[in-house]
Design an enzyme around this catalytic site. Sequence first.
Site, mmCIF file in Angstrom:
data_model
loop_
_atom_site.group_PDB
_atom_site.id
_atom_site.type_symbol
_atom_site.label_atom_id
_atom_site.label_comp_id
_atom_site.label_asym_id
_atom_site.label_seq_id
_atom_site.Cartn_x
_atom_site.Cartn_y
_atom_site.Cartn_z
ATOM 1 N N MET A 105 66.059 -1.094 -12.290
ATOM 2 C CA MET A 105 65.606 -2.072 -11.297
ATOM 3 C C MET A 105 64.411 -2.851 -11.858
ATOM 4 O O MET A 105 63.682 -3.500 -11.112
ATOM 5 C CB MET A 105 65.256 -1.386 -9.979
ATOM 6 C CG MET A 105 66.487 -0.707 -9.357
ATOM 7 S SD MET A 105 66.425 -0.528 -7.578
ATOM 8 C CE MET A 105 64.960 0.438 -7.376
ATOM 9 N N GLY A 106 64.211 -2.748 -13.157
ATOM 10 C CA GLY A 106 63.156 -3.539 -13.803
ATOM 11 C C GLY A 106 61.771 -2.946 -13.634
ATOM 12 O O GLY A 106 61.603 -1.787 -13.272
ATOM 13 N N LEU B 254 59.770 -2.353 -16.152
ATOM 14 C CA LEU B 254 60.051 -1.268 -17.093
ATOM 15 C C LEU B 254 58.795 -0.493 -17.478
ATOM 16 O O LEU B 254 57.715 -1.063 -17.629
ATOM 17 C CB LEU B 254 60.708 -1.840 -18.347
ATOM 18 C CG LEU B 254 61.997 -2.634 -18.105
ATOM 19 C CD1 LEU B 254 62.542 -3.150 -19.441
ATOM 20 C CD2 LEU B 254 63.051 -1.816 -17.384
ATOM 21 N N ARG C 199 57.039 2.601 -9.192
ATOM 22 C CA ARG C 199 56.242 2.656 -7.957
ATOM 23 C C ARG C 199 54.816 3.146 -8.216
ATOM 24 O O ARG C 199 53.957 2.993 -7.340
ATOM 25 C CB ARG C 199 56.930 3.530 -6.904
ATOM 26 C CG ARG C 199 58.192 2.884 -6.350
ATOM 27 C CD ARG C 199 58.765 3.625 -5.153
ATOM 28 N NE ARG C 199 59.797 2.865 -4.494
ATOM 29 C CZ ARG C 199 61.112 3.038 -4.652
ATOM 30 N NH1 ARG C 199 61.563 3.977 -5.456
ATOM 31 N NH2 ARG C 199 61.973 2.285 -3.992
ATOM 32 N N ASP D 149 65.248 11.070 -11.423
ATOM 33 C CA ASP D 149 66.119 10.839 -10.256
ATOM 34 C C ASP D 149 67.320 11.772 -10.388
ATOM 35 O O ASP D 149 68.459 11.333 -10.588
ATOM 36 C CB ASP D 149 66.540 9.369 -10.210
ATOM 37 C CG ASP D 149 65.349 8.462 -9.948
ATOM 38 O OD1 ASP D 149 64.658 8.683 -8.942
ATOM 39 O OD2 ASP D 149 65.083 7.575 -10.778
ATOM 40 N N HIS E 139 61.985 4.092 -18.873
ATOM 41 C CA HIS E 139 63.126 3.201 -19.134
ATOM 42 C C HIS E 139 63.296 2.963 -20.632
ATOM 43 O O HIS E 139 64.412 2.920 -21.143
ATOM 44 C CB HIS E 139 62.889 1.825 -18.504
ATOM 45 C CG HIS E 139 62.784 1.813 -17.015
ATOM 46 N ND1 HIS E 139 61.636 1.454 -16.354
ATOM 47 C CD2 HIS E 139 63.704 2.075 -16.063
ATOM 48 C CE1 HIS E 139 61.845 1.503 -15.055
ATOM 49 N NE2 HIS E 139 63.083 1.880 -14.847
HETATM 50 O O1 PAF Z 1 67.398 4.410 -10.907
HETATM 51 C C1 PAF Z 1 67.391 3.197 -10.629
HETATM 52 O O2 PAF Z 1 66.573 2.445 -11.114
HETATM 53 C C2 PAF Z 1 68.437 2.641 -9.676
HETATM 54 O O3 PAF Z 1 68.719 3.539 -8.665
HETATM 55 C C3 PAF Z 1 69.727 2.184 -10.388
HETATM 56 C C4 PAF Z 1 70.444 3.338 -11.055
HETATM 57 C C5 PAF Z 1 69.389 1.134 -11.436
HETATM 58 C C6 PAF Z 1 70.682 1.563 -9.374
HETATM 59 O O4 PAF Z 1 70.113 0.468 -8.727
#
Ligand code: PAF
Length: 282
Positions: free
Chosen positions: A30-31, A33, A187, A150, A37
Amino acid sequence: MSVTERIEELRSLLAPARREGRSIGFVPTMGYLHAGHLTLMQRAREENDVVVASIFVNPLQFGPKEDYQRYPRDLARDAELAREAGVDFIFAPSVEEMYPQEMLAQVDVARITDRLEGAARPGHFRGVATVVAKLFNIVQPDRAYFGQKDYQQLLVIRRMVRDLSYPIEVVAVPTVREEDGLAMSSRNSYLNPQERQAATVLIRALRLGRERIESGERNAQRVRTAMQELIAQEPLARLEYLSIADPETLREQETITAPAFLSLAVFIGKTRLIDNLLIETL
Ligand code: PAF
């Protein structure tokens, strides 16, 4: 590196690689970064001929009272970081490109979404599974990379891939942490300096739980209570849930057995953070 907003353009850009049988690694994000990521991207770079990353703040996975509007966004910065991490193609669609009309077809993964994040955020995993299914159909990768922070999302995606026969290997990558143990998250950028300090309570509670288990405690409730007491000592923290569960079914354990999955969601001020630890052997 190319950046495109368009589904059809990405498909054309990837067509030569696909024709030549080159492997495609995919990192959905979701950017905004961070090092977590970038680790996924570097791993994808090592294991594939071509690396695609998506940047899309997916409205379907946010509840009405959640932070969809204020979720941090900075495509120019993300593109630079992704390029440095070895990404070849960035797919950064608009909401209109992804969802030009109401999504009547959505993906539901039952049961494992009833607990933990699924219980706390109704509809969240339907939104995640739907966008990831759609992204998988657009990118058609050989491998897709997800962070263990996650963890429940990872279980949901793995199950979706298996049940719907996606020919994709799901690769789980360990959580990347700040020096003081705070799990990397976009976040974290919401936290003011006092909150940032307080946010270490998540990993402190998880480590306390692990220590109790490692020193022989097998009563899960006693471990939960010790962890809750530690969190209660942090004035800026409000516990949402805390769990010691089986890592496959996510059912709560009464007597601790290995493997055990410790997880929690805590509000630090207005910011909701999650974290987890997996205890593989006792
Ligand atoms: O983990 C995330 O950033 C989001 O849940 C994902 C996997 C990109 C889906 O929007």
